[in-house]
Design a protein around this motif. Sequence first.
Motif, PDB file in Angstrom:
ATOM      1  N   GLN A 296       0.849  -1.192   0.000  1.00  3.33           N
ATOM      2  CA  GLN A 296       0.000   0.000   0.000  1.00  3.33           C
ATOM      3  C   GLN A 296       0.884   1.240   0.000  1.00  3.33           C
ATOM      4  O   GLN A 296       1.709   1.402   0.905  1.00  3.33           O
ATOM      5  N   ILE A 297       0.723   2.098  -0.975  1.00  2.00           N
ATOM      6  CA  ILE A 297       1.498   3.337  -1.074  1.00  2.00           C
ATOM      7  C   ILE A 297       0.575   4.495  -0.722  1.00  2.00           C
ATOM      8  O   ILE A 297      -0.440   4.711  -1.391  1.00  2.00           O
ATOM      9  N   ASN A 298       0.921   5.225   0.313  1.00  4.17           N
ATOM     10  CA  ASN A 298       0.072   6.299   0.807  1.00  4.17           C
ATOM     11  C   ASN A 298       0.445   7.645   0.199  1.00  4.17           C
ATOM     12  O   ASN A 298       1.601   7.890  -0.161  1.00  4.17           O
ATOM     13  N   CYS A 299      -0.553   8.505   0.140  1.00  2.00           N
ATOM     14  CA  CYS A 299      -0.359   9.868  -0.360  1.00  2.00           C
ATOM     15  C   CYS A 299      -1.263  10.797   0.442  1.00  2.00           C
ATOM     16  O   CYS A 299      -2.471  10.563   0.522  1.00  2.00           O
ATOM     17  N   THR A 300      -0.693  11.801   1.072  1.00  3.68           N
ATOM     18  CA  THR A 300      -1.493  12.813   1.758  1.00  3.68           C
ATOM     19  C   THR A 300      -1.280  14.146   1.072  1.00  3.68           C
ATOM     20  O   THR A 300      -0.201  14.416   0.534  1.00  3.68           O
ATOM     21  N   TYR A 301      -2.335  14.960   1.075  1.00  5.38           N
ATOM     22  CA  TYR A 301      -2.245  16.207   0.330  1.00  5.38           C
ATOM     23  C   TYR A 301      -2.876  17.369   1.074  1.00  5.38           C
ATOM     24  O   TYR A 301      -3.795  17.194   1.876  1.00  5.38           O
ATOM     25  N   GLN A 302      -2.321  18.542   0.796  1.00  2.00           N
ATOM     26  CA  GLN A 302      -2.895  19.808   1.278  1.00  2.00           C
ATOM     27  C   GLN A 302      -2.865  20.740   0.082  1.00  2.00           C
ATOM     28  O   GLN A 302      -1.792  21.166  -0.355  1.00  2.00           O
ATOM     29  N   THR A 303      -4.032  20.994  -0.471  1.00  2.00           N
ATOM     30  CA  THR A 303      -4.084  21.804  -1.686  1.00  2.00           C
ATOM     31  C   THR A 303      -5.186  22.846  -1.594  1.00  2.00           C
ATOM     32  O   THR A 303      -6.082  22.741  -0.753  1.00  2.00           O
ATOM     33  N   SER A 304      -5.110  23.827  -2.483  1.00  2.00           N
ATOM     34  CA  SER A 304      -6.143  24.847  -2.589  1.00  2.00           C
ATOM     35  C   SER A 304      -7.281  24.268  -3.426  1.00  2.00           C
ATOM     36  O   SER A 304      -7.280  24.360  -4.648  1.00  2.00           O
ATOM     37  N   GLY A 305      -8.202  23.639  -2.772  1.00  2.00           N
ATOM     38  CA  GLY A 305      -9.300  22.999  -3.474  1.00  2.00           C
ATOM     39  C   GLY A 305      -8.914  21.614  -3.969  1.00  2.00           C
ATOM     40  O   GLY A 305      -7.748  21.190  -3.899  1.00  2.00           O
ATOM     41  N   PHE A 306      -9.923  20.918  -4.460  1.00  2.00           N
ATOM     42  CA  PHE A 306      -9.675  19.537  -4.909  1.00  2.00           C
ATOM     43  C   PHE A 306     -10.590  19.226  -6.081  1.00  2.00           C
ATOM     44  O   PHE A 306     -11.808  19.387  -6.000  1.00  2.00           O
ATOM     45  N   ASN A 307      -9.962  18.745  -7.162  1.00  2.00           N
ATOM     46  CA  ASN A 307     -10.737  18.341  -8.331  1.00  2.00           C
ATOM     47  C   ASN A 307     -10.237  17.022  -8.887  1.00  2.00           C
ATOM     48  O   ASN A 307     -10.198  16.826 -10.103  1.00  2.00           O
ATOM     49  N   GLY A 308      -9.823  16.146  -7.985  1.00  2.00           N
ATOM     50  CA  GLY A 308      -9.426  14.819  -8.427  1.00  2.00           C
ATOM     51  C   GLY A 308      -7.995  14.485  -8.058  1.00  2.00           C
ATOM     52  O   GLY A 308      -7.148  15.365  -7.891  1.00  2.00           O
ATOM     53  N   LEU A 309      -7.748  13.209  -7.896  1.00  2.00           N
ATOM     54  CA  LEU A 309      -6.416  12.714  -7.541  1.00  2.00           C
ATOM     55  C   LEU A 309      -6.019  11.623  -8.523  1.00  2.00           C
ATOM     56  O   LEU A 309      -6.826  10.763  -8.874  1.00  2.00           O
TER      57      LEU A 309
END
Lengths: 109, 114
Positions: free
Chosen positions: A19-32
């Motif tokens: 399992q490869i994890n990814c955490t994010y902090q972005t200005s809004g979200f429109n898909g990963l």
Amino acid sequence: GQNIDQPTEMTATEGAIVQINCTYQTSGFNGLFWYQQHAGEAPTFLSYNVLDGLEEKGRFSSFLSRSKGYSYLLLKELQMKDSASYLCAVRDSNYQLIWGAGTKLIIKP
Amino acid sequence: ETGVTQTPRHLVMGMTNKKSLKCEQHLGHNAMYWYKQSAKKPLELMFVYNFKEQTENNSVPSRFSPECPNSSHLFLHLHTLQPEDSALYLCASSPGTGDTGELFFGEGSRLTVL
């Protein structure tokens, strides 16, 4: 600022699950997005998540939790050819792709 | 084969040289991109073209000069580069920029600046 975090390197055994994890902090979200990049080759698209939950595609699955700013890529029945870098990217409110530095996955026999 | 071809695959140049990277896509896409990929760093978007018009320039130094003569071809002209410009330069295309979803990447041009 905008930030994507994923582990630099992981090692797993052929036939196992990783399992490869990814955490994010972005200005809004429109898909990963998840991309796979073999050494010396082009990154290629693996998966896209925009709603919470699990998307399954063969041996690969991708999960998203928007409330937690978290995703993971799950690889089952690992094969030697899965040795590659896995890139996580988030599309922000301006439809710009914000990229993580990638996770190098090493598969051992 | 991703439908995006980059040449040359490898390039070594001195700081005073002038060279160009070429990208061609056979996918009928309208948007093309230049990215810089350095070891253990996120992909850095450099330039975006949509229907041959430059729509984005992410504060890239002027020693990098892009050119897009048509929707299928993209060039990156290089001059008086610095050693820190050594990296893998990736070209990508997509159907449009309004929906920058899946990108189709070339295999990259590995640049070494001496």
